[in-house]
Design a protein around this motif. Structure first.
Motif, PDB file in Angstrom:
ATOM      1  N   THR A 127       1.150  -0.899   0.120  1.00 56.78           N
ATOM      2  CA  THR A 127       0.239  -0.030   0.352  1.00 56.78           C
ATOM      3  C   THR A 127       0.683   1.804   0.224  1.00 56.78           C
ATOM      4  O   THR A 127       0.668   1.880  -0.339  1.00 56.78           O
ATOM      5  N   ALA A 128       2.253   1.418   0.516  1.00 58.02           N
ATOM      6  CA  ALA A 128       2.565   2.775   0.588  1.00 58.02           C
ATOM      7  C   ALA A 128       3.867   2.491  -0.427  1.00 58.02           C
ATOM      8  O   ALA A 128       3.278   3.872  -0.634  1.00 58.02           O
ATOM      9  N   PRO A 129       3.752   2.571  -1.740  1.00 62.67           N
ATOM     10  CA  PRO A 129       4.672   2.427  -2.555  1.00 62.67           C
ATOM     11  C   PRO A 129       3.099   2.942  -3.720  1.00 62.67           C
ATOM     12  O   PRO A 129       3.286   3.814  -4.221  1.00 62.67           O
ATOM     13  N   ILE A 130       2.109   2.237  -2.925  1.00 63.83           N
ATOM     14  CA  ILE A 130       1.403   2.620  -3.990  1.00 63.83           C
ATOM     15  C   ILE A 130       0.279   3.815  -3.574  1.00 63.83           C
ATOM     16  O   ILE A 130       0.520   5.003  -4.687  1.00 63.83           O
ATOM     17  N   ALA A 131       0.372   4.245  -2.096  1.00 62.15           N
ATOM     18  CA  ALA A 131      -0.074   5.739  -2.220  1.00 62.15           C
ATOM     19  C   ALA A 131       0.979   6.273  -2.813  1.00 62.15           C
ATOM     20  O   ALA A 131       0.558   8.125  -3.043  1.00 62.15           O
ATOM     21  N   GLU A 132       2.598   6.591  -2.109  1.00 60.58           N
ATOM     22  CA  GLU A 132       3.356   7.668  -2.484  1.00 60.58           C
ATOM     23  C   GLU A 132       3.213   7.827  -4.058  1.00 60.58           C
ATOM     24  O   GLU A 132       2.866   9.335  -4.970  1.00 60.58           O
ATOM     25  N   VAL A 133       3.047   7.171  -5.296  1.00 59.99           N
ATOM     26  CA  VAL A 133       2.658   7.115  -6.599  1.00 59.99           C
ATOM     27  C   VAL A 133       1.600   8.250  -6.557  1.00 59.99           C
ATOM     28  O   VAL A 133       0.834   8.873  -7.490  1.00 59.99           O
ATOM     29  N   LEU A 134       0.493   7.897  -6.004  1.00 56.35           N
ATOM     30  CA  LEU A 134      -1.134   8.385  -5.765  1.00 56.35           C
ATOM     31  C   LEU A 134      -0.492   9.992  -5.472  1.00 56.35           C
ATOM     32  O   LEU A 134      -1.693  10.674  -5.656  1.00 56.35           O
ATOM     33  N   ARG A 135      -0.121  10.223  -4.383  1.00 54.13           N
ATOM     34  CA  ARG A 135       0.214  11.524  -4.024  1.00 54.13           C
ATOM     35  C   ARG A 135       0.834  11.876  -5.109  1.00 54.13           C
ATOM     36  O   ARG A 135       0.465  13.801  -5.149  1.00 54.13           O
ATOM     37  N   ASP A 136       1.799  11.429  -5.842  1.00 56.44           N
ATOM     38  CA  ASP A 136       2.326  12.642  -6.925  1.00 56.44           C
ATOM     39  C   ASP A 136       1.578  12.750  -8.232  1.00 56.44           C
ATOM     40  O   ASP A 136       1.722  13.896  -8.687  1.00 56.44           O
ATOM     41  N   LEU A 137       0.408  11.674  -8.398  1.00 59.71           N
ATOM     42  CA  LEU A 137      -0.134  11.848  -9.278  1.00 59.71           C
ATOM     43  C   LEU A 137      -1.275  13.487  -8.691  1.00 59.71           C
ATOM     44  O   LEU A 137      -1.643  13.818  -9.206  1.00 59.71           O
ATOM     45  N   GLU A 138      -1.383  13.272  -7.421  1.00 63.05           N
ATOM     46  CA  GLU A 138      -2.705  14.245  -7.017  1.00 63.05           C
ATOM     47  C   GLU A 138      -2.264  15.881  -7.301  1.00 63.05           C
ATOM     48  O   GLU A 138      -2.679  16.717  -7.691  1.00 63.05           O
ATOM     49  N   GLY A 139      -0.690  15.710  -6.745  1.00 60.32           N
ATOM     50  CA  GLY A 139      -0.081  17.004  -7.578  1.00 60.32           C
ATOM     51  C   GLY A 139       0.078  17.716  -8.396  1.00 60.32           C
ATOM     52  O   GLY A 139      -0.231  18.207  -8.766  1.00 60.32           O
ATOM     53  N   VAL A 140       0.485  16.462  -9.716  1.00 59.00           N
ATOM     54  CA  VAL A 140       0.719  16.771 -10.284  1.00 59.00           C
ATOM     55  C   VAL A 140      -0.652  17.401 -10.994  1.00 59.00           C
ATOM     56  O   VAL A 140      -0.814  18.125 -12.815  1.00 59.00           O
ATOM     57  N   SER A 167     -10.111  15.176  -8.119  1.00 59.50           N
ATOM     58  CA  SER A 167      -9.179  15.427  -6.928  1.00 59.50           C
ATOM     59  C   SER A 167     -10.261  15.180  -5.063  1.00 59.50           C
ATOM     60  O   SER A 167      -9.743  14.037  -4.902  1.00 59.50           O
ATOM     61  N   ALA A 168     -11.650  14.964  -5.658  1.00 58.58           N
ATOM     62  CA  ALA A 168     -12.393  13.814  -4.375  1.00 58.58           C
ATOM     63  C   ALA A 168     -12.150  12.779  -4.483  1.00 58.58           C
ATOM     64  O   ALA A 168     -11.921  12.021  -3.639  1.00 58.58           O
ATOM     65  N   THR A 169     -12.015  12.368  -5.232  1.00 57.05           N
ATOM     66  CA  THR A 169     -11.888  10.499  -5.714  1.00 57.05           C
ATOM     67  C   THR A 169     -10.009  10.372  -5.898  1.00 57.05           C
ATOM     68  O   THR A 169      -9.929   9.125  -4.745  1.00 57.05           O
ATOM     69  N   LEU A 170      -9.047  11.160  -6.226  1.00 53.34           N
ATOM     70  CA  LEU A 170      -7.627  10.997  -5.673  1.00 53.34           C
ATOM     71  C   LEU A 170      -7.638  10.844  -4.265  1.00 53.34           C
ATOM     72  O   LEU A 170      -6.839  10.356  -4.074  1.00 53.34           O
ATOM     73  N   THR A 171      -8.460  12.241  -4.135  1.00 53.67           N
ATOM     74  CA  THR A 171      -8.178  11.954  -2.230  1.00 53.67           C
ATOM     75  C   THR A 171      -8.357  10.658  -1.457  1.00 53.67           C
ATOM     76  O   THR A 171      -7.880  10.664  -0.809  1.00 53.67           O
ATOM     77  N   GLU A 172      -9.549  10.171  -2.122  1.00 51.07           N
ATOM     78  CA  GLU A 172     -10.171   9.530  -1.372  1.00 51.07           C
ATOM     79  C   GLU A 172      -9.194   7.655  -2.201  1.00 51.07           C
ATOM     80  O   GLU A 172      -9.505   7.030  -0.405  1.00 51.07           O
ATOM     81  N   VAL A 174      -5.801   8.338  -2.418  1.00 51.66           N
ATOM     82  CA  VAL A 174      -5.299   7.888  -1.608  1.00 51.66           C
ATOM     83  C   VAL A 174      -5.386   7.827  -0.363  1.00 51.66           C
ATOM     84  O   VAL A 174      -4.348   7.185   0.691  1.00 51.66           O
ATOM     85  N   ASN A 175      -6.113   8.644   0.205  1.00 48.48           N
ATOM     86  CA  ASN A 175      -6.781   7.974   2.007  1.00 48.48           C
ATOM     87  C   ASN A 175      -6.788   6.567   2.417  1.00 48.48           C
ATOM     88  O   ASN A 175      -6.479   6.123   3.203  1.00 48.48           O
ATOM     89  N   VAL A 176      -7.714   6.113   1.130  1.00 45.35           N
ATOM     90  CA  VAL A 176      -7.517   4.698   1.270  1.00 45.35           C
ATOM     91  C   VAL A 176      -6.270   4.096   1.852  1.00 45.35           C
ATOM     92  O   VAL A 176      -5.955   2.537   2.690  1.00 45.35           O
ATOM     93  N   TYR A 177      -5.328   4.023   0.974  1.00 47.09           N
ATOM     94  CA  TYR A 177      -4.270   3.501   0.579  1.00 47.09           C
ATOM     95  C   TYR A 177      -3.033   4.303   1.413  1.00 47.09           C
ATOM     96  O   TYR A 177      -1.862   3.803   1.966  1.00 47.09           O
ATOM     97  N   SER A 178      -3.834   5.078   2.324  1.00 46.17           N
ATOM     98  CA  SER A 178      -2.191   5.873   3.055  1.00 46.17           C
ATOM     99  C   SER A 178      -2.463   5.167   4.386  1.00 46.17           C
ATOM    100  O   SER A 178      -1.907   5.626   5.687  1.00 46.17           O
ATOM    101  N   THR A 179      -4.164   4.693   4.804  1.00 47.21           N
ATOM    102  CA  THR A 179      -4.034   3.492   5.725  1.00 47.21           C
ATOM    103  C   THR A 179      -3.920   2.219   6.227  1.00 47.21           C
ATOM    104  O   THR A 179      -3.621   1.796   5.746  1.00 47.21           O
TER     105      THR A 179
END
Length: 179
Positions: A127-140, A167-172, A174-179
């Motif tokens: 989950t951590a590497p997936i959350a990391e790339v999702l956060r990168d995606l959210e930023g760009v 943005s709402a779906t991306l945040t959701e 990221v949150n799922v993979y960050s927990t």
């Protein structure tokens, strides 16, 4: 599935070739359509992940997201490099919002599949590497949205609705993979 490991290089090359043309509606539409295609291809990869193949195939998921990040980053750099960009006409802005809407639908479908695969990722401690790339995606994607809005002021409202939805779906996700 080695093909997916070269997606970032192909995506950057395509955006680089398009950037030579200059900032135009066709360029922006092409950039968005390119990311839409990458997202849809990655959705298929994500859908095919299972307990039997997750360890072997999950790097393709991360690589695919990295390819999308690289593509959007290149588009952002291209848009940001234009001094005093001229906003598009209303008909052109409407075209851009139509393509943006399709992208949002396709990308949300991808993210929803990824959310559904969270338990598999957790089972294999990925989950951590997936959350990391999702956060990168959210930023760009946030940067892309900011730059795009400046080009389509007559359609800012409809574009912002799409951007907020994504943005709402991306945040959701990221949150799922960050927990």
């Amino acid at each position: 599935m080695k093909f997916f490991s070269i997606i970032p290089a192909i995506a950057v090359a395509v955006i680089g070739a398009v950037s030579v043309v200059g900032q135009s509606v066709d360029t922006v539409v092409g950039n968005i359509q390119g990311v839409t295609t990458l997202s849809d291809n990655l959705r298929v990869v994500a859908q095919n992940l299972s307990a039997a193949n997750f360890i072997q195939e999950s790097p393709n998921l991360i690589s695919g997201f990295n390819g999308i990040v690289a593509t959007v980053t290149a588009a952002n750099e291209q848009m940001a490099a234009i001094p005093n960009p001229v906003p598009f006409s209303d008909p052109d802005a409407i075209t851009v919002v139509g393509v943006l809407t399709t992208f949002v639908q396709v990308h949300q479908a991808l993210l929803n599949v990824v959310i559904g695969k969270h338990s598999l990722a957790a089972q294999f401690f990925l989950t951590a590497p997936i959350a990391e790339v999702l956060r990168d995606l959210e930023g760009v994607v946030d940067t892309f949205a900011f730059l795009l809005i400046d080009l389509i002021p007559t359609q800012q409202g409809p574009a912002q609705i799409q951007i907020n939805s994504l943005s709402a779906t991306l945040t959701e996700t990221v949150n799922v993979y960050s927990t």
